[in-house]
Design a protein around this motif. Structure first.
Motif, short mmCIF file in Angstrom:
data_model
loop_
_atom_site.label_atom_id
_atom_site.label_comp_id
_atom_site.label_asym_id
_atom_site.label_seq_id
_atom_site.Cartn_x
_atom_site.Cartn_y
_atom_site.Cartn_z
N ALA A 27 0.89 -1.23 -0.10
CA ALA A 27 0.06 0.00 -0.02
C ALA A 27 0.76 1.28 -0.02
CB ALA A 27 -0.99 -0.04 1.07
N ALA A 28 2.24 1.18 0.45
CA ALA A 28 2.99 2.45 0.56
C ALA A 28 3.45 2.87 -0.96
CB ALA A 28 4.34 1.95 1.22
N PRO A 29 3.64 2.27 -2.03
CA PRO A 29 4.03 2.96 -3.22
C PRO A 29 2.69 3.56 -3.79
CG PRO A 29 4.85 0.68 -3.09
CD PRO A 29 3.99 1.04 -1.86
N ALA A 30 1.45 2.70 -3.42
CA ALA A 30 0.27 3.67 -3.98
C ALA A 30 -0.15 4.54 -3.57
CB ALA A 30 -0.90 2.44 -3.72
N ALA A 31 0.36 4.93 -2.35
CA ALA A 31 0.13 6.16 -1.71
C ALA A 31 1.25 7.20 -1.89
CB ALA A 31 -0.16 6.03 0.03
N ALA A 32 2.23 7.02 -2.77
CA ALA A 32 3.18 7.79 -2.74
C ALA A 32 2.95 8.63 -4.10
CB ALA A 32 4.56 6.95 -2.97
N HIS A 33 3.80 9.96 -4.01
CA HIS A 33 3.65 10.64 -5.24
C HIS A 33 4.12 10.11 -6.53
CE1 HIS A 33 2.00 13.76 -2.65
NE2 HIS A 33 3.08 13.78 -2.06
N ASN A 34 3.51 10.51 -7.58
CA ASN A 34 3.91 9.92 -8.94
C ASN A 34 5.25 10.84 -9.24
OD1 ASN A 34 4.35 8.49 -11.17
ND2 ASN A 34 2.35 9.13 -12.01
N SER A 35 6.13 10.28 -10.01
CA SER A 35 7.52 11.35 -10.43
C SER A 35 7.94 10.79 -11.73
CB SER A 35 8.26 11.09 -9.44
OG SER A 35 8.84 9.66 -9.11
N LEU A 36 8.65 11.52 -12.34
CA LEU A 36 9.37 11.26 -13.62
C LEU A 36 10.65 10.29 -13.30
CD1 LEU A 36 9.00 12.08 -16.79
CD2 LEU A 36 10.92 13.70 -16.21
N THR A 37 10.50 9.13 -14.35
CA THR A 37 11.69 8.28 -14.06
C THR A 37 12.47 8.34 -15.42
OG1 THR A 37 10.43 6.43 -15.20
CG2 THR A 37 10.09 6.68 -12.86
N GLY A 38 12.25 8.91 -16.37
CA GLY A 38 12.97 8.88 -17.55
C GLY A 38 12.25 9.70 -18.76
N SER A 39 13.03 10.07 -19.63
CA SER A 39 12.58 10.96 -20.97
C SER A 39 13.27 10.54 -22.05
CB SER A 39 12.54 12.52 -20.37
OG SER A 39 13.75 13.04 -20.25
N ASP A 40 13.02 10.86 -23.08
CA ASP A 40 13.71 10.69 -24.54
C ASP A 40 13.25 12.05 -25.51
OD1 ASP A 40 15.32 10.16 -26.42
OD2 ASP A 40 13.95 8.54 -27.43
N PRO A 41 13.97 12.91 -25.60
CA PRO A 41 15.45 12.95 -25.38
C PRO A 41 15.72 13.17 -23.67
CG PRO A 41 14.77 15.19 -26.47
CD PRO A 41 13.68 13.96 -26.49
N ARG A 42 16.85 12.99 -23.36
CA ARG A 42 17.14 13.02 -21.67
C ARG A 42 17.19 14.51 -21.37
NH1 ARG A 42 22.23 14.22 -21.10
NH2 ARG A 42 23.74 13.53 -22.86
N PHE A 58 6.84 7.63 -16.20
CA PHE A 58 6.62 7.90 -14.95
C PHE A 58 6.77 6.75 -14.08
CE2 PHE A 58 4.79 11.19 -17.54
CZ PHE A 58 5.10 12.47 -16.71
N LEU A 59 6.79 6.98 -12.76
CA LEU A 59 6.55 6.04 -11.72
C LEU A 59 5.35 5.15 -11.86
CD1 LEU A 59 8.21 4.43 -9.48
CD2 LEU A 59 7.19 6.25 -7.96
N ALA A 60 4.30 5.93 -11.96
CA ALA A 60 3.09 5.26 -12.07
C ALA A 60 2.09 5.79 -13.16
CB ALA A 60 2.03 5.72 -10.82
N THR A 61 1.26 4.89 -13.52
CA THR A 61 0.60 5.22 -14.86
C THR A 61 -0.15 6.66 -14.72
OG1 THR A 61 0.24 2.90 -15.20
CG2 THR A 61 -1.28 4.47 -16.36
N PRO A 62 0.23 7.60 -15.52
CA PRO A 62 -0.50 8.88 -15.51
C PRO A 62 -2.00 8.82 -15.98
CG PRO A 62 1.00 8.86 -17.25
CD PRO A 62 0.97 7.53 -16.56
N LYS A 63 -2.80 9.56 -15.45
CA LYS A 63 -4.16 9.77 -16.03
C LYS A 63 -4.34 10.55 -16.99
CE LYS A 63 -5.97 8.16 -11.63
NZ LYS A 63 -6.76 8.59 -10.48
N ARG A 108 2.66 18.25 -16.07
CA ARG A 108 1.99 18.54 -14.78
C ARG A 108 0.70 17.39 -14.57
NH1 ARG A 108 0.30 23.08 -11.49
NH2 ARG A 108 -1.63 22.60 -10.46
N LEU A 109 0.73 16.64 -13.52
CA LEU A 109 -0.02 15.43 -13.58
C LEU A 109 -0.69 15.34 -12.04
CD1 LEU A 109 1.78 12.07 -13.52
CD2 LEU A 109 2.82 14.26 -14.27
N ALA A 110 -1.45 14.58 -11.79
CA ALA A 110 -2.03 14.39 -10.51
C ALA A 110 -2.00 13.06 -10.14
CB ALA A 110 -3.51 14.74 -10.33
#
Length: 200
Positions: A27-42, A58-63, A108-110
């Motif tokens: 349950a801990a990761p589900a309650a955590a904030h989403n965040s960027l893990t990588g991009s192309d281009p970096r 992103f760390l979690a699936t964005p809506k 920007r995402l929720a």
């Protein structure tokens, strides 16, 4: 007997504690904030060739309903070529390159807990392709003035009637002058004849 029961009770207490802890961990990761893990281009990349699209991971699936991605280039010109596409934890945006320079991708995402997450990545495009497009449209504009003189061409023919009228006026003027000379000569001759007749 009592010692055995106490040992069993302690063992069950440990087992229940481990089970409870393992149940809480997912349950801990589900309650955590989403965040960027990588991009192309970096972030911070320098590119000689413009990419077709920009990808954010992103760390979690964005809506889709609560995710916004914008791309701006030099002079704050929009460089987004279309709406973002979503695939799992990845968001891709079509890229429309402009002049060479710094490009900023803002997202920007929720999160699942309702807290907004925002950030940006930056990359530099060392060559700009669309700078040649204005020169392609320039030749039609230069061809337009050439058509204008053709419509003005008949105007030089108009002075010739005026010159003819001036010549006609000059001819009639000479006729009037000649008539006046003849009239004066006739009057002078008449006076001389009267004087001679009076002397006789």
């Amino acid at each position: 007997m009592g010692g055995r029961v106490a040992r069993v009770a302690r063992t069950w207490a440990v087992v229940l504690g481990v089970v409870a802890a393992s149940a809480l961990l997912p349950a801990a990761p589900a309650a955590a904030h989403n965040s960027l893990t990588g991009s192309d281009p970096r972030d911070g990349a320098r590119l000689a060739a413009a990419p077709e699209r920009i990808e954010l991971r992103f760390l979690a699936t964005p809506k889709e309903a609560t995710t916004e991605v914008t791309v701006t280039g030099p002079d704050n010109v929009a460089a987004t070529g279309g709406a973002p596409a979503f695939s799992g934890k990845r968001v891709t945006v079509p890229f429309r390159p402009g002049a060479a320079g710094l490009y900023i991708v803002t997202y920007r995402l929720a999160s699942d807990d309702g807290h907004p997450v925002k950030g940006e990545i930056r990359f530099t495009l060392t060559t700009g392709t669309p700078a040649e497009s204005p020169s392609a449209s320039a030749p039609p504009t230069s061809a337009a003035p050439t058509a204008a003189p053709t419509s003005a061409a008949p105007s030089p023919a108009s002075p010739t009637p005026a010159a003819a009228e001036a010549d006609d006026d000059g001819g009639t003027g000479w006729l009037w002058a000649a008539g006046a000379v003849v009239l004066l000569a006739a009057l002078g001759g008449g006076l001389l004849l009267r004087r001679r007749a009076a002397r006789r």
